[in-house]
Write a protein that holds these residues in place. Sequence first.
Motif, PDB file in Angstrom:
ATOM      1  N   ALA A 204       0.839  -1.195   0.000  1.00  0.00           N
ATOM      2  CA  ALA A 204       0.000   0.000   0.000  1.00  0.00           C
ATOM      3  C   ALA A 204       0.878   1.250   0.000  1.00  0.00           C
ATOM      4  O   ALA A 204       2.049   1.209   0.425  1.00  0.00           O
ATOM      5  CB  ALA A 204      -0.912  -0.016   1.218  1.00  0.00           C
ATOM      6  N   PRO A 205       0.351   2.380  -0.453  1.00  0.00           N
ATOM      7  CA  PRO A 205       1.148   3.628  -0.448  1.00  0.00           C
ATOM      8  C   PRO A 205       1.684   3.976   0.928  1.00  0.00           C
ATOM      9  O   PRO A 205       2.781   4.528   1.062  1.00  0.00           O
ATOM     10  CB  PRO A 205       0.161   4.678  -0.946  1.00  0.00           C
ATOM     11  CG  PRO A 205      -0.818   3.906  -1.775  1.00  0.00           C
ATOM     12  CD  PRO A 205      -0.961   2.582  -1.093  1.00  0.00           C
ATOM     13  N   GLY A 206       0.952   3.655   1.996  1.00  0.00           N
ATOM     14  CA  GLY A 206       1.412   3.977   3.345  1.00  0.00           C
ATOM     15  C   GLY A 206       2.340   2.945   3.935  1.00  0.00           C
ATOM     16  O   GLY A 206       2.741   3.064   5.097  1.00  0.00           O
ATOM     17  N   GLY A 207       2.669   1.909   3.204  1.00  0.00           N
ATOM     18  CA  GLY A 207       3.601   0.901   3.693  1.00  0.00           C
ATOM     19  C   GLY A 207       2.953  -0.403   4.068  1.00  0.00           C
ATOM     20  O   GLY A 207       3.654  -1.406   4.275  1.00  0.00           O
ATOM     21  N   GLY A 208       1.627  -0.472   4.198  1.00  0.00           N
ATOM     22  CA  GLY A 208       0.961  -1.712   4.558  1.00  0.00           C
ATOM     23  C   GLY A 208       0.789  -2.622   3.346  1.00  0.00           C
ATOM     24  O   GLY A 208       1.357  -2.406   2.287  1.00  0.00           O
ATOM     25  N   ALA A 209      -0.025  -3.666   3.533  1.00  0.00           N
ATOM     26  CA  ALA A 209      -0.279  -4.615   2.456  1.00  0.00           C
ATOM     27  C   ALA A 209      -1.501  -4.167   1.671  1.00  0.00           C
ATOM     28  O   ALA A 209      -2.463  -3.643   2.235  1.00  0.00           O
ATOM     29  CB  ALA A 209      -0.493  -6.013   3.025  1.00  0.00           C
ATOM     30  N   ALA A 210      -1.472  -4.400   0.364  1.00  0.00           N
ATOM     31  CA  ALA A 210      -2.610  -4.136  -0.515  1.00  0.00           C
ATOM     32  C   ALA A 210      -2.924  -5.435  -1.231  1.00  0.00           C
ATOM     33  O   ALA A 210      -2.176  -5.881  -2.106  1.00  0.00           O
ATOM     34  CB  ALA A 210      -2.294  -3.030  -1.508  1.00  0.00           C
ATOM     35  N   VAL A 211      -4.034  -6.058  -0.833  1.00  0.00           N
ATOM     36  CA  VAL A 211      -4.378  -7.394  -1.333  1.00  0.00           C
ATOM     37  C   VAL A 211      -5.797  -7.327  -1.911  1.00  0.00           C
ATOM     38  O   VAL A 211      -6.682  -6.667  -1.347  1.00  0.00           O
ATOM     39  CB  VAL A 211      -4.309  -8.452  -0.225  1.00  0.00           C
ATOM     40  CG1 VAL A 211      -4.601  -9.835  -0.782  1.00  0.00           C
ATOM     41  CG2 VAL A 211      -2.943  -8.424   0.454  1.00  0.00           C
ATOM     42  N   GLY A 212      -6.020  -8.019  -3.024  1.00  0.00           N
ATOM     43  CA  GLY A 212      -7.365  -8.005  -3.616  1.00  0.00           C
ATOM     44  C   GLY A 212      -7.436  -8.910  -4.814  1.00  0.00           C
ATOM     45  O   GLY A 212      -6.667  -9.858  -4.974  1.00  0.00           O
ATOM     46  N   PHE A 213      -8.399  -8.580  -5.707  1.00  0.00           N
ATOM     47  CA  PHE A 213      -8.595  -9.400  -6.907  1.00  0.00           C
ATOM     48  C   PHE A 213      -9.267  -8.555  -7.983  1.00  0.00           C
ATOM     49  O   PHE A 213      -9.800  -7.478  -7.722  1.00  0.00           O
ATOM     50  CB  PHE A 213      -9.438 -10.640  -6.596  1.00  0.00           C
ATOM     51  CG  PHE A 213     -10.779 -10.345  -5.988  1.00  0.00           C
ATOM     52  CD1 PHE A 213     -11.857  -9.902  -6.774  1.00  0.00           C
ATOM     53  CD2 PHE A 213     -10.990 -10.522  -4.622  1.00  0.00           C
ATOM     54  CE1 PHE A 213     -13.101  -9.655  -6.215  1.00  0.00           C
ATOM     55  CE2 PHE A 213     -12.246 -10.270  -4.062  1.00  0.00           C
ATOM     56  CZ  PHE A 213     -13.300  -9.836  -4.848  1.00  0.00           C
ATOM     57  N   ARG A 214      -9.208  -9.070  -9.202  1.00  0.00           N
ATOM     58  CA  ARG A 214      -9.871  -8.434 -10.331  1.00  0.00           C
ATOM     59  C   ARG A 214     -10.780  -9.463 -11.007  1.00  0.00           C
ATOM     60  O   ARG A 214     -10.365 -10.577 -11.285  1.00  0.00           O
ATOM     61  CB  ARG A 214      -8.843  -7.912 -11.340  1.00  0.00           C
ATOM     62  CG  ARG A 214      -9.470  -7.202 -12.552  1.00  0.00           C
ATOM     63  CD  ARG A 214      -8.420  -6.790 -13.562  1.00  0.00           C
ATOM     64  NE  ARG A 214      -7.510  -5.812 -13.008  1.00  0.00           N
ATOM     65  CZ  ARG A 214      -7.739  -4.487 -13.009  1.00  0.00           C
ATOM     66  NH1 ARG A 214      -8.866  -4.020 -13.521  1.00  0.00           N
ATOM     67  NH2 ARG A 214      -6.863  -3.655 -12.500  1.00  0.00           N
ATOM     68  N   LEU A 215     -12.047  -9.055 -11.257  1.00  0.00           N
ATOM     69  CA  LEU A 215     -13.029  -9.914 -11.893  1.00  0.00           C
ATOM     70  C   LEU A 215     -13.537  -9.283 -13.179  1.00  0.00           C
ATOM     71  O   LEU A 215     -13.572  -8.051 -13.292  1.00  0.00           O
ATOM     72  CB  LEU A 215     -14.224 -10.161 -10.951  1.00  0.00           C
ATOM     73  CG  LEU A 215     -13.986 -10.971  -9.686  1.00  0.00           C
ATOM     74  CD1 LEU A 215     -15.261 -11.042  -8.867  1.00  0.00           C
ATOM     75  CD2 LEU A 215     -13.509 -12.380 -10.029  1.00  0.00           C
ATOM     76  N   PRO A 216     -13.959 -10.112 -14.147  1.00  0.00           N
ATOM     77  CA  PRO A 216     -14.588  -9.559 -15.355  1.00  0.00           C
ATOM     78  C   PRO A 216     -15.904  -8.883 -14.995  1.00  0.00           C
ATOM     79  O   PRO A 216     -16.686  -9.425 -14.207  1.00  0.00           O
ATOM     80  CB  PRO A 216     -14.820 -10.792 -16.241  1.00  0.00           C
ATOM     81  CG  PRO A 216     -13.938 -11.867 -15.689  1.00  0.00           C
ATOM     82  CD  PRO A 216     -13.812 -11.575 -14.212  1.00  0.00           C
TER      83      PRO A 216
END
Length: 437
Positions: A423-435
């Motif tokens: 993440a921009p603040g240093g944390g984790a950025a987790v997710g997904f992309r769907l159609p």
Amino acid sequence: MNLRTRLTVLVAAAVGCAVVLVAAVAVLATRNELRDGVDEALRQRAVAVADPRRGGPGPPRDPLGVGDTSTRVFDASGDVLDGVEITTETGLTERDLAVAAGTSSAYFRDAEINGDHVRILTVALGDGRAVQLARSVTGLDDTIAQLTLIYLLLGAVGVAAAGLIGWAVARRSLRPVDDLAAAVDRVATDRDLTSEIEVERHDEIGDLAERFNEMLRALRTSRQQQHQLISDASHELRTPLTSLRTNVDLLDRLDELPPEDRAELLVDLKAEMGELSALVTELVDLATEEGQAPEPVEPLRLDELVERLARRTERRTGLAVRCDLAPTTVDGRPSRLERAVANLLDNAAKWSPPDGTIDVRLADGALVVSDEGPGIDEADLARVFDRFYRADAARSRPGSGLGLAIVRQIVEDHGGRVIAGRAPGGGAAVGFRLPTT
């Protein structure tokens, strides 16, 4: 009767029916053509007899029914005026007399005279007279009989050849089915999932063999996943079980421990039981996700689902959840997507400080959940969605390492892909992309 035999019999029967039909049509056509030739010859002869300028009937060369053509002229009373005399076998019929009397038209008939099949034409001459002409057709009958025999022999040969060809074609066509049966036997007997069938054709049988190979590959992958799951689960269970066993052994000397050690022991027992319970729950959930019947796919407002789960996370954890959600519609299974989003929010809550904020963004089908925790090391980014994988920094925290693995499984089942980064603040950025739709 097996399929190969049925195909052979079917081909032979089809060819046999075709041969019989063709032979019958050919014999009938030939017979009619020959009889028409005889009838036409008799008509021309009758015209010559009726017209004196063409030479008249002339004397008969043979008795009626013998030789080429026999002729006689008679009157309406049945008396023969010229030609073959009347005998028992060459008698006149009532219709013959009616033709002579002029009350009936000319006609053809068949008769048996002295064992000879003859064709007879009776034609009126006028003045109460008629002429009767006869020609033997026994030779024609013999020709038809010989032709019929030839057709029957050719038909028998054709049926036999068709049967052999049908058997050869069926044997070659059904060879992949035999290979398929042998492969099924190997799978059932030896549990061998590596024996795929070599596909050399692109018809329905080839498609069947290819589908079987696909099934074997799917089963092989499933078995490998099961083995990996069992191996990983046994490894993950070993640590809390060993710790529990050690602490249970200490319970035998509980009276000997100082009060502060007793309290610490009970706290450890509760934590280890909680971790073990969470791990078992995650394992059951993962097995349920893989084995449950597919939920119907339907249009789903992903932004509304995320908003509802974000508010629930706020109530449960006391953390602030900030949402920036663009209206997004996807085709998916509601309960499974809800599970994936909930796991992302739970993961962010686990890593966020007590006064931290979880940031949730949804745009263009991509959902990213960011926390304010320590983040993910570059070496761990590629494996955060693996089953039971836990980074070094995560081993001191509760968890089973299955939450994000379940997310990836659900997302890939929906034709999407998972996302992991910092993440921009240093944390984790987790997710997904769907159609999106």
